[in-house]
Scaffold this motif. Structure first.
Motif, PDB file in Angstrom:
ATOM      1  N   PHE A 170       0.370  -1.073  -0.240  1.00 26.32           N
ATOM      2  CA  PHE A 170       0.264   0.265  -0.465  1.00 26.32           C
ATOM      3  C   PHE A 170       0.829   1.357  -0.192  1.00 26.32           C
ATOM      4  O   PHE A 170       2.044   1.258   0.378  1.00 26.32           O
ATOM      5  N   GLU A 198      -1.279   8.164   0.803  1.00 24.96           N
ATOM      6  CA  GLU A 198      -1.806   8.383  -0.307  1.00 24.96           C
ATOM      7  C   GLU A 198      -2.332  10.252   0.026  1.00 24.96           C
ATOM      8  O   GLU A 198      -2.898  10.454   1.284  1.00 24.96           O
ATOM      9  N   TYR A 237      -3.469   5.177  -8.333  1.00 28.43           N
ATOM     10  CA  TYR A 237      -3.998   5.771  -7.257  1.00 28.43           C
ATOM     11  C   TYR A 237      -3.974   8.055  -8.203  1.00 28.43           C
ATOM     12  O   TYR A 237      -5.336   8.501  -7.980  1.00 28.43           O
ATOM     13  N   CYS A 277      -9.382   7.744  -9.166  1.00 21.03           N
ATOM     14  CA  CYS A 277      -8.648   6.761  -8.842  1.00 21.03           C
ATOM     15  C   CYS A 277      -8.824   5.546  -9.229  1.00 21.03           C
ATOM     16  O   CYS A 277     -10.155   4.933  -9.057  1.00 21.03           O
ATOM     17  N   PRO A 282      -9.661  -1.698  -2.937  1.00 17.65           N
ATOM     18  CA  PRO A 282      -8.715  -2.866  -1.782  1.00 17.65           C
ATOM     19  C   PRO A 282      -8.322  -3.697  -2.696  1.00 17.65           C
ATOM     20  O   PRO A 282      -9.009  -4.920  -3.256  1.00 17.65           O
ATOM     21  N   ARG A 311      -4.970  -0.058   0.098  1.00 22.93           N
ATOM     22  CA  ARG A 311      -5.473   0.846   0.401  1.00 22.93           C
ATOM     23  C   ARG A 311      -5.038   1.201   1.682  1.00 22.93           C
ATOM     24  O   ARG A 311      -4.524  -0.132   2.484  1.00 22.93           O
ATOM     25  N   GLN A 312      -4.078   2.141   2.651  1.00 24.48           N
ATOM     26  CA  GLN A 312      -3.207   2.443   3.681  1.00 24.48           C
ATOM     27  C   GLN A 312      -4.028   2.432   4.330  1.00 24.48           C
ATOM     28  O   GLN A 312      -3.429   1.431   5.232  1.00 24.48           O
TER      29      GLN A 312
END
Length: 347
Positions: free
Chosen positions: A164, A167, A275, A324, A328, A331-332
């Motif tokens: 990940f 972001e 992203y 974007c 998932p 993701r962070q």
């Protein structure tokens, strides 16, 4: 609780950027996490107000001694301490420090294939040593199911946590340009197959297509690449920018990300491009099938011809709107929570 994240040095390499993304994710949850580089880097903004004593120690033995002192100080203050190490040298440091029982190692790719391509015959030996050392850590984190399968003998301590990114806020407003701009981000190495990419761009250009390739990164293939660009008279089409601090600024004016690597863990640059709303053209290897799971995210290729056709496809059918494309579990928030589950299992 104290979390110590150990990296070789703070730079723009993928594993280190992954460590920083984890650091920020943990801090966002009010977890006391610090990053300890073994060597001084050119960009150390994450060390403000922290001890970077490991990088101040000249010998590896003194770094081992200092790490033990740091952990013992936290224990005396009744702080639970967990170590997360990224890359070969930090893994060795933790192993030789006798701290493997409170440590998590993060393996970032097919080590045998990656090390062999980077270091030749010696690379396979280094990979086997790295795998052995990693097996002594309390937990092993890998990036995808193919890596988990390769290490299935250690399945009791093995966890998959998808790669990940950090972001940042990003403006998805489309830029207007008649020439489609492709972007490559990565090390200029044989494994990344950048020389092959230059040959492809030469052929497409000779067919009358207008296109541009911005290359970000550095490495041992740089001089060979520059020579090829000059030989093919592609100076106006392929531009080498070196290493930059803010790659998202360059994603904002790009259209398509291209990465023909022969081997990848889970490409951080590809995740960053997704992203930023850029579809990816990548080789169909390793976890790329998991990362690029729908047509809007990009095209996977297995031959020079397929790469060429994919690039021409985007020139003929340019995207009209960015949004974007990173989904998932990459993701962070999700990745940080998975790390916390492992951290909480360490007594």
């Amino acid at each position: 609780m104290k979390i110590l994240i150990i990296v070789p040095k703070i730079d723009n390499n993928g594993p280190v950027k992954g460590a920083i993304a984890l650091l920020k994710g943990l801090r966002s949850k009010d977890i006391d996490a610090i990053i300890l580089p073994l060597e001084k880097g050119s960009n150390d903004p994450y060390l403000s107000g922290e001890s970077n004593d490991l990088s101040n120690k000249s010998s590896f033995l003194s770094k081992i001694k200092k790490l033990k002192e740091i952990v013992n100080d936290f224990k005396e203050s009744n702080h639970k301490t967990v170590i997360i190490s990224f890359c070969f040298k930090p893994d060795i440091l933790v192993f030789l420090s006798g701290l493997s029982k409170i440590s998590i190692t993060s393996l970032r790719g097919n080590l045998i294939q990656n090390y062999s391509m980077d270091y030749g015959i010696l690379g396979k030996l280094l990979a086997l040593i790295h795998y052995y050392i990693s097996s002594k850590h309390f937990r092993i984190v890998v990036l995808n199911s193919s890596m988990a399968h390769a290490l299935r003998h250690y399945k009791k301590k093995l966890f998959v946590i998808e790669n990940f990114i950090d972001e940042p806020p990003f403006d998805y407003e489309n830029k207007s340009s008649k020439v489609l701009e492709f972007i490559f981000v990565g090390g200029l190495t044989k494994r990344k197959a950048i020389v092959e990419l230059i040959d492809i761009f030469k052929e497409i250009s000779e067919e009358g297509y207008q296109l541009k390739l911005n290359v970000f990164g550095d490495g041992p293939e740089r001089n060979k690449i520059l020579k090829k660009i000059k030989e093919y008279n592609l100076e106006e089409i392929i531009i080498l920018h070196g290493v930059v601090d803010d790659i998202f600024k360059h994603f904002s004016y790009s259209d398509v990300f291209v990465l023909p690597s022969y081997s990848e863990g889970t490409s951080r640059a590809a995740m960053e491009s997704l992203y930023a709303g850029l579809p990816c053209i990548m080789r169909g290897v390793d976890s790329n099938h998991e990362l690029i799971s729908s047509e809007d995210q990009g095209i996977l290729c297995n031959s020079k011809k397929q790469f060429k056709n994919a690039i021409k496809n985007y020139i003929d059918n340019p995207l009209t709107q960015k949004s974007c494309l990173l989904r998932p579990p990459y993701r962070q928030e999700i990745g940080t929570n998975k790390y916390l589950d492992i951290i909480n299992s360490i007594k």
